[in-house]
Design an enzyme around this catalytic site. Sequence first.
Site, PDB file in Angstrom:
ATOM      1  N   ASN A   1       0.853  -1.198   0.000  1.00 53.70           N
ATOM      2  CA  ASN A   1       0.000   0.000   0.000  1.00 53.70           C
ATOM      3  C   ASN A   1       0.886   1.245   0.000  1.00 53.70           C
ATOM      4  OD1 ASN A   1       0.587   0.771   2.848  1.00 53.70           O
ATOM      5  ND2 ASN A   1      -0.312  -1.248   3.197  1.00 53.70           N
TER       6      ASN A   1
ATOM      7  N   ASP B   1      -4.795  -6.504   4.970  1.00 52.41           N
ATOM      8  CA  ASP B   1      -5.801  -7.369   5.586  1.00 52.41           C
ATOM      9  C   ASP B   1      -5.750  -8.779   4.994  1.00 52.41           C
ATOM     10  OD1 ASP B   1      -6.849  -5.496   7.347  1.00 52.41           O
ATOM     11  OD2 ASP B   1      -8.029  -4.565   5.739  1.00 52.41           O
TER      12      ASP B   1
HETATM   13  O1  PMT Z   1       2.956   6.070   6.568  1.00 53.55           O
HETATM   14  P1  PMT Z   1       2.325   7.372   6.119  1.00 53.55           P
HETATM   15  O2  PMT Z   1       2.486   7.613   4.641  1.00 53.55           O
HETATM   16  O3  PMT Z   1       2.780   8.529   6.965  1.00 53.55           O
HETATM   17  O4  PMT Z   1       0.745   7.244   6.321  1.00 53.55           O
HETATM   18  C1  PMT Z   1       0.212   7.162   7.602  1.00 53.55           C
HETATM   19  C2  PMT Z   1      -0.990   6.210   7.679  1.00 53.55           C
HETATM   20  C3  PMT Z   1      -2.134   6.749   6.841  1.00 53.55           C
HETATM   21  C4  PMT Z   1      -0.581   4.813   7.181  1.00 53.55           C
HETATM   22  C5  PMT Z   1      -1.366   6.146   9.205  1.00 53.55           C
HETATM   23  O5  PMT Z   1      -1.723   7.412   9.648  1.00 53.55           O
HETATM   24  C6  PMT Z   1      -2.514   5.185   9.445  1.00 53.55           C
HETATM   25  O6  PMT Z   1      -3.679   5.531   9.371  1.00 53.55           O
HETATM   26  N1  PMT Z   1      -2.181   3.904   9.771  1.00 53.55           N
HETATM   27  C7  PMT Z   1      -3.170   2.815   9.885  1.00 53.55           C
HETATM   28  C8  PMT Z   1      -3.584   2.379   8.520  1.00 53.55           C
HETATM   29  C9  PMT Z   1      -4.479   1.170   8.584  1.00 53.55           C
HETATM   30  O7  PMT Z   1      -4.042   0.095   8.321  1.00 53.55           O
HETATM   31  O8  PMT Z   1      -5.714   1.403   9.001  1.00 53.55           O
HETATM   32  P2  PMT Z   1      -6.836   0.263   9.177  1.00 53.55           P
HETATM   33  O9  PMT Z   1      -8.051   1.024   9.476  1.00 53.55           O
HETATM   34  O10 PMT Z   1      -6.815  -0.652   8.001  1.00 53.55           O
HETATM   35  O11 PMT Z   1      -6.349  -0.559  10.435  1.00 53.55           O
HETATM   36  C10 PMT Z   1      -6.698  -0.181  11.763  1.00 53.55           C
HETATM   37  C11 PMT Z   1      -5.605  -0.532  12.742  1.00 53.55           C
HETATM   38  O12 PMT Z   1      -5.443  -1.961  12.767  1.00 53.55           O
HETATM   39  C12 PMT Z   1      -4.240   0.045  12.407  1.00 53.55           C
HETATM   40  O13 PMT Z   1      -3.615   0.415  13.613  1.00 53.55           O
HETATM   41  C13 PMT Z   1      -3.502  -1.118  11.757  1.00 53.55           C
HETATM   42  O14 PMT Z   1      -2.091  -1.051  12.014  1.00 53.55           O
HETATM   43  C14 PMT Z   1      -4.120  -2.318  12.478  1.00 53.55           C
HETATM   44  N2  PMT Z   1      -4.141  -3.551  11.691  1.00 53.55           N
HETATM   45  C15 PMT Z   1      -4.881  -3.634  10.540  1.00 53.55           C
HETATM   46  C16 PMT Z   1      -4.937  -4.826   9.850  1.00 53.55           C
HETATM   47  C17 PMT Z   1      -4.219  -5.939  10.353  1.00 53.55           C
HETATM   48  N3  PMT Z   1      -4.242  -7.097   9.706  1.00 53.55           N
HETATM   49  N4  PMT Z   1      -3.490  -5.816  11.469  1.00 53.55           N
HETATM   50  C18 PMT Z   1      -3.444  -4.651  12.151  1.00 53.55           C
HETATM   51  O15 PMT Z   1      -2.791  -4.542  13.179  1.00 53.55           O
END
Ligand code: PMT
Length: 403
Positions: free
Chosen positions: A209, A278
């Site tokens: 990503n 994911d």
């Molecule tokens: O790296 P940059 O370019 O500065 O960008 C920053 C960012 C946009 C990546 C950052 O600010 C951000 O939002 N990070 C989380 C992105 C994300 O994966 O969001 P999500 O809504 O899909 O996941 C929610 C949370 O679960 C996150 O803390 C993620 O790390 C965690 N997760 C998600 C999927 C997974 N399989 N395991 C996880 O731990």
Amino acid sequence: MLNGKTILLGVSGGIAAYKAAAICSKLKQAGADVRVIMTESATRFIAPLTFQTLSRHDVIVDTFDEKDASVVSHIDLADRADLVVVAPATANIIAKMAQGLADDMLSTTLLATTAPIFVAPAMNVHMYGHPAVQANMRTLADRGVRFIEPGTGQLACGYVGKGRLEEPEQIVAAIERFFADRKLLQGKKLLVTAGGTVERIDPVRYLTNDSSGKMGFAIAEAARSMGADVTLVVGKASAALPEGIRTVRIESAQDMLEAVVSRMPDTDILIKAAAVADYRPAEQAKQKIKKQDEEMTLKLVKNPDILQTIGSLKTHQYIVGFAAETERIDEHAIDKLKRKNCDLLVANDVTQEGAGFGTDTNVVRIYDNNGLVEALPVMSKLEVARNLLVHVAERIKKGDKAN
Ligand code: PMT
């Protein structure tokens, strides 16, 4: 508040130089030992004698005016400083700092110091907005220089706009906050994840990503400057890794899970800023996949949710999740916070200008179990990180633990 601190005040040549006298005086009143360096042009606006009287030290303007034969002045001042503040900072000194020029006492000392640097710009509104000045400021911000933004109002040049030196009280308050912040996370072990995961399809192809790593790196840097012992777990990242921080490189979500879970017992604060895939390909081909039919189907399987896993395993750890959202931010954020058992959740609406993936800035909303804690306006990722970590530190201090 500033007892025992040596603050080097650099005064460059703009009309706001007269306000630097109030900064010098207030720093002194707060207990700091203040050393002043002026540029030649600053002396056209205010006399060195003013700063000499207020600071009770010689004011240095000329690099070759070595008053004490036992030291080299610019190195001595650079080494002695706990913090350097350039106020007012003209477009010229900002450009010199960005380019690494050393053609007078102030610019030379700024190159020689390893102390944290604050810059308080003051200039005409059009100069402040000029792409060259903005680019120089970004360069410096990337190197860790902190900016005290100018205010908006009537400028000495007759224009109304942004460019007025921040008030001396606010500049001194920012400096006091900096020293107070340095102890906020002392003794705490903090782990932050950054960047995107890489899910291999074959030896040369993968799913990933747009995460640059900037948000996670900013958290690592801010946490270090607040006294934490920081470990950074990084996947794929296009931004430069912060120097001097313990870093663990990983590739896939599975690698990240192992890196995080194995370090959990020895970690107090876990922050998951990484963008984790994911899903991953159900199979990883050992050889490069050959082109065959018109269509090809790639079967994906679910990755472990790292945040949810650590949320279920947590004992004493304080856990902060991130959420990259495109709609119904509050609803999705609170749902993730509860489902993944986080203590705080930071949501960025990645459709907003200046927010999310790859940008130097972010726009975030921070939630706890009771709902919205704070909605921050657009600001640098470093500022977002500082604001977030202040919340974390205050909550840990209050004994606010995992649910
Ligand atoms: O790296 P940059 O370019 O500065 O960008 C920053 C960012 C946009 C990546 C950052 O600010 C951000 O939002 N990070 C989380 C992105 C994300 O994966 O969001 P999500 O809504 O899909 O996941 C929610 C949370 O679960 C996150 O803390 C993620 O790390 C965690 N997760 C998600 C999927 C997974 N399989 N395991 C996880 O731990």
